[in-house]
Design a protein around this motif. Structure first.
Motif, PDB file in Angstrom:
ATOM      1  N   LEU A 239     -20.718  51.052   7.502  1.00 46.34           N
ATOM      2  CA  LEU A 239     -20.076  51.507   6.899  1.00 46.34           C
ATOM      3  C   LEU A 239     -19.015  50.962   7.659  1.00 46.34           C
ATOM      4  CD1 LEU A 239     -20.327  55.193   8.518  1.00 46.34           C
ATOM      5  CD2 LEU A 239     -20.605  54.992   6.534  1.00 46.34           C
ATOM      6  N   TYR A 240     -17.996  49.895   7.820  1.00 44.68           N
ATOM      7  CA  TYR A 240     -17.160  49.124   8.189  1.00 44.68           C
ATOM      8  C   TYR A 240     -17.559  48.199   7.286  1.00 44.68           C
ATOM      9  CZ  TYR A 240     -15.085  44.765   8.623  1.00 44.68           C
ATOM     10  OH  TYR A 240     -13.862  43.734   8.334  1.00 44.68           O
ATOM     11  N   LEU A 241     -18.976  47.322   6.885  1.00 45.30           N
ATOM     12  CA  LEU A 241     -19.182  46.351   5.571  1.00 45.30           C
ATOM     13  C   LEU A 241     -19.083  47.032   3.943  1.00 45.30           C
ATOM     14  CD1 LEU A 241     -21.639  43.865   7.675  1.00 45.30           C
ATOM     15  CD2 LEU A 241     -19.007  44.000   6.918  1.00 45.30           C
ATOM     16  N   CYS A 242     -19.568  48.860   4.202  1.00 49.51           N
ATOM     17  CA  CYS A 242     -19.797  48.874   3.008  1.00 49.51           C
ATOM     18  C   CYS A 242     -18.130  49.471   2.529  1.00 49.51           C
ATOM     19  CB  CYS A 242     -20.649  49.943   2.839  1.00 49.51           C
ATOM     20  SG  CYS A 242     -22.831  48.569   2.478  1.00 49.51           S
ATOM     21  N   GLY A 243     -17.415  49.464   2.765  1.00 49.40           N
ATOM     22  CA  GLY A 243     -16.260  50.963   3.205  1.00 49.40           C
ATOM     23  C   GLY A 243     -14.981  50.054   2.860  1.00 49.40           C
ATOM     24  N   PRO A 244     -13.974  50.715   2.397  1.00 54.01           N
ATOM     25  CA  PRO A 244     -12.534  49.490   1.930  1.00 54.01           C
ATOM     26  C   PRO A 244     -12.235  49.204   3.024  1.00 54.01           C
ATOM     27  CG  PRO A 244     -12.833  51.937   2.790  1.00 54.01           C
ATOM     28  CD  PRO A 244     -13.356  52.014   2.482  1.00 54.01           C
ATOM     29  N   ASP A 245     -11.918  48.894   4.375  1.00 55.44           N
ATOM     30  CA  ASP A 245     -11.673  48.303   5.507  1.00 55.44           C
ATOM     31  C   ASP A 245     -12.385  46.637   5.529  1.00 55.44           C
ATOM     32  OD1 ASP A 245     -10.160  50.234   6.426  1.00 55.44           O
ATOM     33  OD2 ASP A 245     -10.777  50.679   8.135  1.00 55.44           O
TER      34      ASP A 245
END
Length: 264
Positions: A239-245
Motif C-alpha cells: 500500500l505504501y509503495l503503490c499509494g500517494p505517500d
C-alpha cells in the motif's frame, strides 16, 4: 512546506489511498497476491485478480466485492504466455478502465535434487514466470501509464535475490533479474510512472508447506524477527509503495523479510 491543514488533509486522504484507482494483481488468488488484492480493494481500488485458475480468482472476486463494495474481476492468464499479457490488459481495461497500479506477484520456485539435475524445462519455466512475464507486463502497462501521465508498478521479488543458495538458484537468479528490471523500467517510464520492488522474506504461504519446519526454525533463530511472516504482513508495504505517500520513491528495493537480510 505544507500548512498544517494541508498536511492533516493529506493524512486523512490516505485512509483510502487507492480510491479511484484500478489495480491488476498477478498471482492474486492466493498467498501474498491474495493479501495484496484484499488490501487494495479495502483501500478503495477496483481490482483485477489474475491467476492461471479462473475459478479461484472468481471465488475471491465475489467475496471481495461483497466485502468492500469495489468492482473486482477475475481473469485467467499464465504470465509466462507472452502473447496473452497484452490481451489481458485489454480485457481488464474493458472491464474496469485503465490500469493505474500493476503488481507483478506471480512466481514459481520448484525444487530440484541438485544443480546438475536442473532441467532446461525447469529453468525456462522459472524464468518465464518470474522474469519474462513481468518484463512484458511492465513494458506494455508502463507504456500505457506513461501515455496517460501516471501510474505505479510493483514487483514482488525475494530476499533470496540478495542471499542465493544452491537449493534455490534458478529462482533467486530470476528474482535478481526482476530487481534489475525495476531499475531499468523506473528510468524508462519516469517521472510519471513509479516502479518499485518488495524483497519478500519467508512467508507462511502455500509454498512454505514444502519447507522443512525444523530447518526453518533453526534458521529463524538468527533473524531479528525470530519467525516466518504472515501473508497479511506484506500489505502495508504494498500500500505504501503503490499509494500517494511514496510519490518520491521509485527504483527502490524494500525488504519485508523480518530482518532476514540483516541477519549474519
Amino acid at each position: 512546506m505544507s500548512t498544517v491543514d494541508e498536511a492533516v488533509a493529506a493524512v486523512r486522504a490516505t485512509r483510502r489511498p487507492l480510491a479511484g484507482r484500478t489495480a491488476l494483481v498477478t498471482g492474486g488468488s492466493r498467498g501474498l497476491g491474495r493479501e495484496i488484492a484484499i488490501a487494495f480493494a479495502a483501500a478503495g481500488a477496483d481490482v483485477a485478480v489474475v491467476s492461471r485458475k479462473k475459478d479461484a480468482c472468481e471465488a475471491l472476486a465475489e467475496e471481495l466485492a461483497a466485502a468492500t463494495g469495489q468492482r473486482v474481476t477475475a481473469h485467467a492468464a499464465h504470465v509466462g504466455d507472452w502473447d496473452r499479457l497484452g490481451t489481458l490488459l485489454d480485457e481488464v481495461e474493458q472491464d474496469l478502465g485503465p490500469v493505474d497500479v500493476l503488481v507483478n506477484n506471480a512466481g514459481i520456485a520448484p525444487t530440484y535434487p541438485s544443480l546438475q539435475e536442473v532441467s532446461e524445462e525447469l529453468f525456462d519455466k522459472v524464468f518465464a514466470v518470474n522474469v519474462k512475464g513481468p518484463f512484458r507486463l511492465l513494458a506494455v502497462a508502463g507504456a500505457r501509464m506513461a501515455a496517460r501521465d501516471g501510474g505505479v508498478m510493483l514487483n514482488i521479488s525475494s530476499m533470496g535475490s540478495q542471499r542465493p543458495t544452491a537449493g534455490d538458484l534458478p529462482y533467486t537468479a530470476a528474482k535478481s533479474a526482476l530487481n534489475t528490471l525495476t531499475a531499468g523500467f523506473a528510468q524508462e517510464y519516469g517521472p510519471s510512472v513509479r516502479v518499485n520492488t518488495i524483497l519478500a522474506g519467508p512467508f507462511a504461504t502455500d509454498i512454505s508447506r514444502a519447507w522443512d519446519p525444523a530447518a526453518v526454525e533453526r534458521m529463524a533463530r538468527d533473524w531479528p524477527s525470530r519467525r516466518v511472516g504472515q501473508p497479511s504482513e506484506i500489505a502495508g508495504a504494498a500500500l505504501y509503495l503503490c499509494g500517494p505517500d511514496a510519490g518520491y520513491t521509485t527504483g527502490a528495493l524494500l525488504a519485508v523479510d523480518g530482518g532476514r537480510l540483516a541477519a549474519p
